[in-house]
Design an enzyme around this catalytic site. Sequence first.
Site, PDB file in Angstrom:
ATOM      1  N   CYS A  64     -16.920  85.871 110.043  1.00  0.00           N
ATOM      2  CA  CYS A  64     -17.285  87.360 110.374  1.00  0.00           C
ATOM      3  C   CYS A  64     -18.528  87.921 109.289  1.00  0.00           C
ATOM      4  O   CYS A  64     -19.560  87.338 109.585  1.00  0.00           O
ATOM      5  CB  CYS A  64     -16.066  88.305 110.260  1.00  0.00           C
TER       6      CYS A  64
ATOM      7  N   HIS B  10     -12.544  86.126 113.740  1.00  0.00           N
ATOM      8  CA  HIS B  10     -11.808  85.858 112.436  1.00  0.00           C
ATOM      9  C   HIS B  10     -10.762  84.621 113.118  1.00  0.00           C
ATOM     10  O   HIS B  10      -9.706  85.007 113.444  1.00  0.00           O
ATOM     11  CB  HIS B  10     -10.982  87.053 112.206  1.00  0.00           C
TER      12      HIS B  10
ATOM     13  N   GLU C 110      -8.918  82.801 111.285  1.00  0.00           N
ATOM     14  CA  GLU C 110      -7.564  83.161 110.407  1.00  0.00           C
ATOM     15  C   GLU C 110      -6.365  83.591 111.315  1.00  0.00           C
ATOM     16  O   GLU C 110      -5.338  83.492 111.018  1.00  0.00           O
ATOM     17  CB  GLU C 110      -7.773  83.637 109.214  1.00  0.00           C
TER      18      GLU C 110
END
Length: 548
Positions: free
Chosen positions: A393, A522, A524
């Site tokens: 990001c 993102h 993750e």
Amino acid sequence: MSAQAKNCKYIFVLGGVMSGVGKGVVTASIGRMFKNRGYNVSAIKIDPYINLDAGTMNPLEHGEVFVTEDRDETDQDVGNYERFLDTDILSLNYMTTGRVYMSVIEKERAMQYKGKCVQVVPHIPLEVIGRIKAAAKKADADVMVIEVGGTVGEYENILFLEAARMMKLDNPDDVAFVLVSFLPIPGHLGEMKTKPTQHAARALNNSGIQPDFIVARGRNELDKPRREKLAFFCWLRSKEHVISAPDVKNIYEIPALFEKQKFSALLGERLKLNFKSGKSHRWDNFVNRMNAADKKVKIAVVGKYFGTGDYTLADSYISVIEAVKHASWANGAQPEMTWIDSEEFEKHPQKIKELCGFSALIVPGGFGSRGIEGIISAIKFARENKIPYLGLCYGMQLATIEFARNVLGLKNANSVEIDAKTHEPIIHINPKQANNVALNRYGGTMRLGAYNCTLTPDTKTAELYKTKKISERHRHRYEFNNVYRKKMESAGMKVAGVNPENDLVEIVEITDHPFFVGTQFHPEFKSRPLSPHPLFMGMVKAAIARNV
Ligand code: GLN
């Protein structure tokens, strides 16, 4: 009340003595035990604060803001549920006091209470119950685990406990209560004390709830006398209903630790669940792989505000940390993460050379202008010295700024978030978002949740994802400015993924580099222990190959 879910069993997880003892992980682990046995499991997080979501809270105080597929900004525990249960948790599964009151007030304005006086009791608990059942129905859950934030005896969560009590009264065999408590070991005594937990059980009794199980968190395993004492003084059915939960090296071992104490069978018995004694071994296999990993990868994470202590750090970036672990274990490695405050590089530029000692560099998400120049110099160093780089990001946006400044020679390149009047707005803002900011409309207005992305063929990214179309989760306001796209591409920073609906750049990569990838989203948030994320896998593979 809303529609009934299919004979769902509800397990409430409540906290005693103090917060921060791992109630979220206990909730997720209970869910995992049932998932391993083949049940459809989902989880709910109840946060007692007034905020409508976690999006407006400081992550250094409250922990990471976890973004769901359907655009909600929730508590970090929801991330734990997704990782343990290997399933998407939706916005419906998250509620706050603010959210509950808001819908009750909206219903009142719409005459949905048909002229009745709308009262805190029963209308607020009824709204809570309606939400729990709607979430169970949507997830088609056999078992729903519900974590109530805070600790028993607090004013804030009393109405949620009342909702739980009412559910139990309606269907005694479908609702179980687990009290997660803490057993301190005072330094001068050196022994584990049960009294605070006894008081917590009493406090719960005052709310009309008798715990069925106590999960005894503490540094050590619970011994037999204390187990018996807790069972007796807290009115449990037997000492087996006290579950010992000592500190473990790795949270993913907890479902097995619980199973050793027959926790799922006892819960199943308590809930008159048609108990499935079979078991899938996927989770155990993953835990074995995790424990067998013996290589080492040294990952540097560069960002701002890292000077606030380990506890807050681990909570603020929990999904990034877990994603690194998942990918490392899958590659037979244990990660060692070092947090570097980028302002250090601004104060002591020679320190940047220390990055040579790491296997890879991550720049995670962030906001505002503090420490930015330090981050940009770290990215430059990683690009020039061929250190594997993953930008998440803000980490992607700053990588494009670095490239524009130092490769394209656009010295004033910047993001309008950092310099509103920059002459080279590599990262800009669309008019809708600019309007939100101008009107102070901050809550829930970022580009949030899942968006499609089409990958560019023959890129490292496409090779890693092994597919053409992906969907990833977002949380940001600013975007790459397409005016600069051609120039950047011809100088070697390739656009590897684009959102097809709005032609937004989602992924950039540098081809002439072992691994240099930046994502506007993102990744993750979608990494799971049982399915590590392809981009983290790519980064870890490159990190291992660097062999530092
Ligand atoms: N501050 C940047 C934006 O709002 C990046 C946000 C982030 O990293 N999550 O666009």
